[in-house]
Design a protein around this motif. Structure first.
Motif, PDB file in Angstrom:
ATOM      1  N   LEU A 172       0.954  -1.056  -0.039  1.00 63.06           N
ATOM      2  CA  LEU A 172      -0.033  -0.254   0.211  1.00 63.06           C
ATOM      3  C   LEU A 172       0.249   1.133  -0.085  1.00 63.06           C
ATOM      4  O   LEU A 172       0.792   2.394  -0.724  1.00 63.06           O
ATOM      5  N   LEU A 173       1.854   1.312   0.718  1.00 64.83           N
ATOM      6  CA  LEU A 173       2.651   2.588   1.291  1.00 64.83           C
ATOM      7  C   LEU A 173       3.547   3.034   0.128  1.00 64.83           C
ATOM      8  O   LEU A 173       3.380   3.858  -0.816  1.00 64.83           O
ATOM      9  N   GLY A 174       4.406   1.109  -0.272  1.00 63.15           N
ATOM     10  CA  GLY A 174       5.432   1.692  -1.624  1.00 63.15           C
ATOM     11  C   GLY A 174       4.045   1.684  -3.296  1.00 63.15           C
ATOM     12  O   GLY A 174       4.635   2.488  -3.625  1.00 63.15           O
ATOM     13  N   THR A 175       3.228   1.797  -3.044  1.00 60.50           N
ATOM     14  CA  THR A 175       2.339   1.774  -5.085  1.00 60.50           C
ATOM     15  C   THR A 175       1.755   3.479  -4.548  1.00 60.50           C
ATOM     16  O   THR A 175       2.122   4.373  -5.611  1.00 60.50           O
ATOM     17  N   LEU A 176       1.616   3.949  -2.874  1.00 62.93           N
ATOM     18  CA  LEU A 176       1.213   4.950  -2.319  1.00 62.93           C
ATOM     19  C   LEU A 176       2.003   6.577  -3.053  1.00 62.93           C
ATOM     20  O   LEU A 176       2.434   7.730  -3.971  1.00 62.93           O
ATOM     21  N   SER A 177       2.948   6.156  -1.847  1.00 59.30           N
ATOM     22  CA  SER A 177       5.010   6.595  -2.311  1.00 59.30           C
ATOM     23  C   SER A 177       5.597   6.680  -3.648  1.00 59.30           C
ATOM     24  O   SER A 177       6.090   7.576  -4.381  1.00 59.30           O
ATOM     25  N   GLY A 178       5.222   5.886  -4.547  1.00 67.85           N
ATOM     26  CA  GLY A 178       6.038   5.520  -6.088  1.00 67.85           C
ATOM     27  C   GLY A 178       4.816   6.446  -6.796  1.00 67.85           C
ATOM     28  O   GLY A 178       5.304   7.162  -7.994  1.00 67.85           O
ATOM     29  N   ALA A 179       3.561   6.156  -7.055  1.00 69.08           N
ATOM     30  CA  ALA A 179       2.803   6.931  -7.854  1.00 69.08           C
ATOM     31  C   ALA A 179       2.356   8.658  -7.402  1.00 69.08           C
ATOM     32  O   ALA A 179       1.578   8.822  -8.232  1.00 69.08           O
ATOM     33  N   LEU A 180       2.614   8.703  -5.984  1.00 68.51           N
ATOM     34  CA  LEU A 180       2.265   9.927  -5.825  1.00 68.51           C
ATOM     35  C   LEU A 180       3.342  10.858  -5.127  1.00 68.51           C
ATOM     36  O   LEU A 180       3.795  10.714  -4.392  1.00 68.51           O
ATOM     37  N   PRO A 181       4.012  11.678  -5.738  1.00 68.63           N
ATOM     38  CA  PRO A 181       5.552  12.528  -5.483  1.00 68.63           C
ATOM     39  C   PRO A 181       4.752  13.597  -4.273  1.00 68.63           C
ATOM     40  O   PRO A 181       5.904  12.997  -3.227  1.00 68.63           O
ATOM     41  N   LEU A 182       4.040  13.505  -4.097  1.00 67.43           N
ATOM     42  CA  LEU A 182       3.857  14.255  -2.547  1.00 67.43           C
ATOM     43  C   LEU A 182       3.528  13.437  -1.773  1.00 67.43           C
ATOM     44  O   LEU A 182       4.344  13.275  -0.585  1.00 67.43           O
ATOM     45  N   ILE A 183       3.077  12.175  -1.686  1.00 67.35           N
ATOM     46  CA  ILE A 183       2.903  11.187  -0.642  1.00 67.35           C
ATOM     47  C   ILE A 183       4.991  10.837  -0.563  1.00 67.35           C
ATOM     48  O   ILE A 183       5.114  10.561   1.337  1.00 67.35           O
ATOM     49  N   ARG A 184       5.013  11.200  -1.496  1.00 65.71           N
ATOM     50  CA  ARG A 184       6.138  10.046  -1.213  1.00 65.71           C
ATOM     51  C   ARG A 184       7.163  11.167  -0.484  1.00 65.71           C
ATOM     52  O   ARG A 184       8.311  10.971   0.275  1.00 65.71           O
ATOM     53  N   ARG A 185       7.096  12.676  -0.683  1.00 65.04           N
ATOM     54  CA  ARG A 185       8.122  13.443  -0.303  1.00 65.04           C
ATOM     55  C   ARG A 185       8.059  13.706   1.869  1.00 65.04           C
ATOM     56  O   ARG A 185       8.750  13.932   1.761  1.00 65.04           O
ATOM     57  N   LEU A 186       6.109  13.061   1.811  1.00 66.36           N
ATOM     58  CA  LEU A 186       5.961  12.980   3.238  1.00 66.36           C
ATOM     59  C   LEU A 186       6.571  11.840   3.956  1.00 66.36           C
ATOM     60  O   LEU A 186       6.597  11.993   4.665  1.00 66.36           O
TER      61      LEU A 186
END
Ligand SMILES: Nc1ncnc2c1ncn2[C@@H]1O[C@H](COP(=O)(O)OP(=O)(O)OP(=O)(O)O)[C@@H](O)[C@H]1O
Ligand SMILES: [Mg+2]
Lengths: 261, 277
Positions: B97-111
């Motif tokens: 879940l977090l890997g996908t979100l982090s990979g797909a959404l740059p904002l989440i990744r920065r966060l």
């Protein structure tokens, strides 16, 4: 049918890739686009495909504005871009997943037959040659029955023999479907073999330099004098397009002509 | 014995030479352990070695047989397997879940990515006291520890896979006007599946590693309990029997995971996941 009206594209960095392009494509017409590297040919196709948006100007298909990918416009890239996890048949049917199964299968097997790859449906893309893969890409774009097919140097990675056979395949498909083709190429012979009209582009910023009609009957004989005559005119135009828009006296094929790319 | 290599199931899919070529050479690897087993057996029966510390293979086999006969093996194995399963489920689920979100959404990744990368620097076992303080010494703290161990390789694997998806392939999806959901299902998922499987296998390996740690910390049942029990009553045969059980279960679950996903990876061009390595 397809109409570009004073289309410009300036990239965020300030790079002006296209300026004031006006171009029309009639139903069933084949137009080839040639021009030096960086004169915006790929950019133009991406605009028409809806993968990018013009900075100013209008792109219309049958009177309706195009601003996103449309079912009526197909595109074939320089690489086949097949999905490696799908079989050949599933790749061809990728864009018609919404159709009923029977209809889908019928279209796919007909497409396989037409590109000469019947019996290949279960293969993986990695098991295809470059020319076969590009044929599958053509089939994938055509099963959705678009009105316009855009091709961006589709055969440039292939050898001359394969290229010639793919030209025949493409023309055969075109003859039955009467789809309009807009094909970008670096190969003048390819342009003269295929096109009704050749648009010569000019770089910095990308503009249309001139258009040359090709009134040769099909199938075209690459060795005929008429064919050579048209090729020579295209090469001359390319020469002219690169010398900053200065018109040059047409004096046969100049030395630079061979190196225009 | 080759304990260490057996306990950790194969976590990396290493491409090897073709199978046929090494078929007979594969047997060479058996010479050493078989010789060792024979030496142990002879050594103990001749009285050169003390069987209490170096259990002969016959004794280990007898112990295993006894454990299975009495049903004890299944009770302990089930307890351990259940912990691994739950920890793996939670850890892998969160990682995906977090890997996908982090990979797909740059904002989440920065966060979230900097925090996760920082937490990764903590050796997971170091959390144990805190988990025990929070969740007590029973199942919750154990499963949490296992989940934490599984989480990191899965998160990293999925993040890397999503980030490395070819933009050109995504564009094919755009040309055919796929919705966001369809793009995920028909392009993102298959494109990341090979990396996902590799990271799940790595995570599963770590899950087995951490269940040992969790059970050594304190448990009343489980294969790790057998390890501690064997040590306390001075029965090395019990310890080795438990070690072999871990090896077997780790190997089997990894093989199961590989086999279950193999049909979806048949398109791949290399041997790493399609061939049994
Ligand atoms: N995404 C982009 N961002 C910024 N500049 C771009 C981008 N894409 C293209 N350009 C620039 O726009 C110009 C036209 O590029 P384009 O790819 O359309 O050329 P082309 O005619 O297809 O060239 P070639 O024949 O080499 O394929 C180039 O100068 C290029 O550097
Ligand atoms: Mg280009």
């Amino acid at each position: 049918m397809l109409k570009l009206d004073s289309v410009s594209r300036t990239f965020p960095g300030g790079q002006e890739a296209l300026r004031n392009i006006a171009l029309e494509l009639a139903q069933g017409e084949i137009v080839a686009m040639v021009g030096g590297s960086g004169c915006g040919k790929t950019t133009l196709l991406r605009l028409v495909a809806g993968l990018d948006a013009p900075s100013t100007g209008l792109i219309e298909l049958d009177g309706a504005e195009l601003h996103e990918p449309s079912a009526d416009v197909g595109i074939i890239f320089q690489e086949p871009r097949l999905l490696p996890w799908l079989s050949v048949a599933d790749n061809i049917g990728f864009g018609i997943a919404h159709l009923p199964r029977a209809e889908r299968e019928a279209r796919v097997s007909r497409a396989l037959l037409r590109i000469g790859l019947a019996g290949f449906e279960k293969r993986w893309p990695r098991e295809l040659s470059g020319g076969q893969a590009q044929r599958v890409a053509i089939a994938r774009a055509l099963v959705t029955q678009p009105k316009v097919l855009l091709l961006d140097e589709p055969f440039s990675a292939l050898d001359a023999f394969t290229r010639a056979s793919l030209h025949e395949h493409l023309l055969a498909l075109w003859e039955t479907d009467r789809v309009s083709l807009l094909i970008v190429t670096h190969d003048v012979d390819e342009a003269v073999t295929l096109a009704d009209r050749i648009v010569v582009m000019q770089p910095k910023p990308g503009r249309i330099f001139t258009e040359i009609r090709v009134d040769l009957p099909r199938p075209r004989d690459r060795r005929s004098d008429a064919f050579h005559e048209v090729s020579r005119r295209v090469l001359d135009a390319l020469d002219g397009s690169l010398s900053e828009g200065q018109s040059k006296p047409a004096s046969g094929v100049s030395e630079t002509a061979a190196f225009w790319w | 014995m080759s304990d260490t290599t057996l306990v950790h199931p194969r976590t990396e899919a290493a491409p090897g030479p073709t199978r046929r070529a090494v078929a007979w050479k594969g047997w060479l690897g058996l010479i050493l352990p078989v010789m060792l087993a024979i030496l142990l057996e002879i050594g103990v029966s001749a009285g050169w070695l003390e069987g209490r510390f170096t259990p002969p293979p016959s004794k280990i086999a007898a112990t295993l047989h006894e454990l299975v006969e009495s049903g004890e093996w299944f009770r302990h194995g089930l307890a351990t397997g259940w912990r691994v399963a739950l920890g793996f489920l939670f850890g892998a689920g969160a990682g995906i879940l977090l890997g996908t979100l982090s990979g797909a959404l740059p904002l989440i990744r920065r966060l979230i990515d900097p925090t996760i990368q920082a937490l990764r620097a903590v050796p997971s076992i170091a959390w144990v006291p805190l988990f025990i303080l929070w969740f007590g010494i029973f199942e919750t703290s154990k499963i949490t520890l296992i989940a934490v161990g599984v989480f990191f390789p899965v998160y990293l694997g999925v993040l890397g896979a999503v980030l490395s998806i070819d933009r050109k392939v995504i564009e094919v999806g755009r040309v055919f006007r796929l919705s966001k959901l369809e793009t995920g299902r028909r392009i993102l998922l298959p494109a990341t599946l090979p990396a996902l499987v590799t990271s799940l296998r790595a995570g599963l390996g770590l899950g087995w590693m951490f269940v040992v740690a969790a059970e050594i910390m304190g448990a009343s049942e489980g294969l790790g309990f057998l390890l501690v029990d064997g040590q306390q009553v001075g029965r090395s045969d019990l310890i080795v029997a438990a070690i072999l059980s871990f090896a077997l279960l780790g190997f089997l679950t990894d093989a199961l995971l590989a086999a279950a996903t193999r049909p979806y990876l048949r398109w791949r061009d290399d041997l790493s996941t399609t061939e049994k390595n």
